[in-house]
Enzyme design. Structure first.
Site, PDB file in Angstrom:
ATOM      1  CE  LYS A  15     -20.360  33.371  35.551  1.00 37.11           C
ATOM      2  NZ  LYS A  15     -19.935  34.741  35.446  1.00 37.11           N
ATOM      3  CB  THR A  20     -24.101  32.273  37.264  1.00 41.04           C
ATOM      4  OG1 THR A  20     -23.543  33.394  36.576  1.00 41.04           O
ATOM      5  CG2 THR A  20     -23.108  31.127  37.270  1.00 41.04           C
TER       6      THR A  20
HETATM    7  P1  NAP Z   1     -28.478  40.922  42.398  1.00 40.76           P
HETATM    8  O1  NAP Z   1     -28.028  42.344  42.414  1.00 40.76           O
HETATM    9  O2  NAP Z   1     -28.815  40.252  43.693  1.00 40.76           O
HETATM   10  O3  NAP Z   1     -29.699  40.810  41.388  1.00 40.76           O
HETATM   11  C1  NAP Z   1     -30.585  39.737  41.331  1.00 40.76           C
HETATM   12  C2  NAP Z   1     -31.977  40.325  41.240  1.00 40.76           C
HETATM   13  O4  NAP Z   1     -32.908  39.273  41.042  1.00 40.76           O
HETATM   14  C3  NAP Z   1     -32.354  41.045  42.544  1.00 40.76           C
HETATM   15  O5  NAP Z   1     -32.829  42.335  42.230  1.00 40.76           O
HETATM   16  C4  NAP Z   1     -33.442  40.150  43.120  1.00 40.76           C
HETATM   17  O6  NAP Z   1     -34.473  40.814  43.804  1.00 40.76           O
HETATM   18  C5  NAP Z   1     -34.021  39.503  41.876  1.00 40.76           C
HETATM   19  N1  NAP Z   1     -34.631  38.220  42.223  1.00 40.76           N
HETATM   20  C6  NAP Z   1     -34.046  37.168  42.823  1.00 40.76           C
HETATM   21  N2  NAP Z   1     -34.932  36.189  42.998  1.00 40.76           N
HETATM   22  C7  NAP Z   1     -36.090  36.659  42.500  1.00 40.76           C
HETATM   23  C8  NAP Z   1     -37.389  36.099  42.418  1.00 40.76           C
HETATM   24  N3  NAP Z   1     -37.627  34.874  42.895  1.00 40.76           N
HETATM   25  N4  NAP Z   1     -38.365  36.854  41.852  1.00 40.76           N
HETATM   26  C9  NAP Z   1     -38.116  38.093  41.396  1.00 40.76           C
HETATM   27  N5  NAP Z   1     -36.889  38.684  41.457  1.00 40.76           N
HETATM   28  C10 NAP Z   1     -35.912  37.952  42.009  1.00 40.76           C
HETATM   29  O7  NAP Z   1     -27.369  40.015  41.711  1.00 40.76           O
HETATM   30  P2  NAP Z   1     -26.459  40.343  40.427  1.00 40.76           P
HETATM   31  O8  NAP Z   1     -25.114  40.734  40.887  1.00 40.76           O
HETATM   32  O9  NAP Z   1     -27.202  41.189  39.481  1.00 40.76           O
HETATM   33  O10 NAP Z   1     -26.285  38.859  39.846  1.00 40.76           O
HETATM   34  C11 NAP Z   1     -27.339  38.212  39.146  1.00 40.76           C
HETATM   35  C12 NAP Z   1     -26.814  36.874  38.604  1.00 40.76           C
HETATM   36  O11 NAP Z   1     -25.710  37.137  37.720  1.00 40.76           O
HETATM   37  C13 NAP Z   1     -26.293  35.925  39.678  1.00 40.76           C
HETATM   38  O12 NAP Z   1     -26.589  34.605  39.322  1.00 40.76           O
HETATM   39  C14 NAP Z   1     -24.784  36.150  39.631  1.00 40.76           C
HETATM   40  O13 NAP Z   1     -24.075  34.998  40.063  1.00 40.76           O
HETATM   41  C15 NAP Z   1     -24.568  36.436  38.171  1.00 40.76           C
HETATM   42  N6  NAP Z   1     -23.402  37.292  37.827  1.00 40.76           N
HETATM   43  C16 NAP Z   1     -23.122  38.413  38.562  1.00 40.76           C
HETATM   44  C17 NAP Z   1     -22.022  39.195  38.207  1.00 40.76           C
HETATM   45  C18 NAP Z   1     -21.642  40.429  38.975  1.00 40.76           C
HETATM   46  O14 NAP Z   1     -20.513  40.917  38.808  1.00 40.76           O
HETATM   47  N7  NAP Z   1     -22.524  40.990  39.819  1.00 40.76           N
HETATM   48  C19 NAP Z   1     -21.242  38.847  37.099  1.00 40.76           C
HETATM   49  C20 NAP Z   1     -21.592  37.744  36.351  1.00 40.76           C
HETATM   50  C21 NAP Z   1     -22.673  36.970  36.725  1.00 40.76           C
HETATM   51  P3  NAP Z   1     -34.195  41.685  45.133  1.00 40.76           P
HETATM   52  O15 NAP Z   1     -33.864  43.033  44.609  1.00 40.76           O
HETATM   53  O16 NAP Z   1     -35.472  41.636  45.898  1.00 40.76           O
HETATM   54  O17 NAP Z   1     -33.061  41.021  45.867  1.00 40.76           O
END
Ligand code: NAP
Length: 307
Positions: free
Chosen positions: A180, A105
């Site tokens: 979104k 997002t």
């Molecule tokens: P998350 O668990 O924090 O996953 C993001 C992943 O991306 C983490 O593993 C992180 O690494 C990795 N990352 C971030 N920056 C990076 C970089 N510069 N280089 C390499 N890897 C990197 O978050 P999530 O819940 O999956 O959400 C991901 C996205 O989807 C967000 O934008 C969120 O707003 C959106 N979203 C989430 C949900 C939900 O319910 N969770 C629903 C819809 C949309 P690390 O492991 O080192 O932190």
């Protein structure tokens, strides 16, 4: 050049960002028969995908060099910029005909910027944020909101189908991210309503589960009520969807609204409440933790409440 439709066993998939959402989503592509190369800031979080047979690459650039269609599912717009446009980013490893799909997002304007940069190397980009939460990702029941090149979007059909129940093409670059933002705007005030409704039920001395059963089957029934409402009753404030990501989304939606001259008082109120929740140390909790801040406003110690 016509874009070739992706096919399991033939198209090589790259996946960057293997957190809560990305690990399940990429897992479905592997289960559908795609070969995958993955990369994440913290390698441990890719372990389940490596166990399923994915290859590891150290940089987004290296992922792109060994893939035909590259997906990113990272955290914030700054991360998207880093992994796609940075010196070791995806575009640095792209050739003509590559497909680059950002499912984070993120900002509509960044999606447009990425599309313009990709066009210079002959790659196609798609912005494809999702809704449906951690449960939707695990169960391959997401709703995907898609913007970008229509031919590229159609070519990616088998990938969308492996991850989602609803696939909606919204228009050119940035249109998926705009959609979104509408989703998040709807989410904000609904979330306040779920918390306030449960607090009312508690103070009125009603049985929370019986109340939920009645209201959730009527006109106000929703995914939020049935899923996050239940987590609140069970004192489960784990993510799911991180508070800090929701604050990021509301910030983007407020900026876009301002740019369009729109007044959004509900969204602005929710943004302020969530900023307060983050200041109280709940940034890495799930968005249902808003309930704790609203309960505290009425001097209710929710986690230790008496039945
Ligand atoms: P998350 O668990 O924090 O996953 C993001 C992943 O991306 C983490 O593993 C992180 O690494 C990795 N990352 C971030 N920056 C990076 C970089 N510069 N280089 C390499 N890897 C990197 O978050 P999530 O819940 O999956 O959400 C991901 C996205 O989807 C967000 O934008 C969120 O707003 C959106 N979203 C989430 C949900 C939900 O319910 N969770 C629903 C819809 C949309 P690390 O492991 O080192 O932190």
């Amino acid at each position: 050049m016509a874009i070739q439709k992706v096919a399991p066993g033939e198209t090589r998939i790259g996946w960057i960002g293997t957190g809560v959402m990305g690990s399940s989503m990429c897992g479905h592509l592997i289960d559908a028969g795609f070969h995958a190369t993955v990369c994440n800031r913290t390698k441990d979080k890719a372990a389940c995908l490596l166990d399923k047979g994915a290859q590891w690459a150290d940089t987004p650039n290296a992922v792109a060099e060994t893939s035909d269609a590259i997906f990113t599912m990272v955290s914030f717009p700054a991360d998207v910029r880093h992994v796609i446009l940075g010196p070791d980013g995806v575009l640095a490893g792209c050739r003509e005909g590559h497909l680059v799909v950002d499912m984070t997002t993120s900002e509509p304007s960044l999606a447009v910027e990425i599309a313009e940069a990709a066009a210079k190397v002959g790659a196609y980009t798609v912005d494809a944020p999702v809704s449906g939460g951690d449960v939707g990702a695990r169960e391959a029941r997401l709703s995907i909101m898609i913007g970008g090149d229509k031919e590229a979007v159609d070519a990616l059909g088998p990938c969308w189908e492996a991850m989602a129940k609803t696939i909606g093409y919204q228009g050119g670059p940035g249109a998926g991210q705009h959609t979104k933002m509408i989703n998040q705007t709807l989410l904000t005030t609904t979330m306040i309503g779920v918390c306030e409704g449960l607090l009312y039920a508690y103070k009125a001395g009603l049985d929370l589960e019986t109340v939920m059963k009645s209201v959730a089957s009527g006109a106000v029934g929703s995914w939020l009520l049935s899923n996050l409402g239940v987590r609140i009753i069970n004192n489960n404030f784990d993510p799911g969807f991180f508070v800090e990501h929701f604050i990021k989304d509301m910030g983007i939606a407020l900026d876009e609204s301002k740019r369009m001259g729109l007044s959004m008082p509900g969204l602005a109120l929710a943004h302020q409440l969530y900023l307060s929740l983050q200041a109280l140390g709940h940034g890495r909790d799930g968005i249902q933790a808003l309930h704790l801040a609203l309960a505290a406003m009425s001097n209710i110690d929710w986690k230790n409440r008496k039945p």
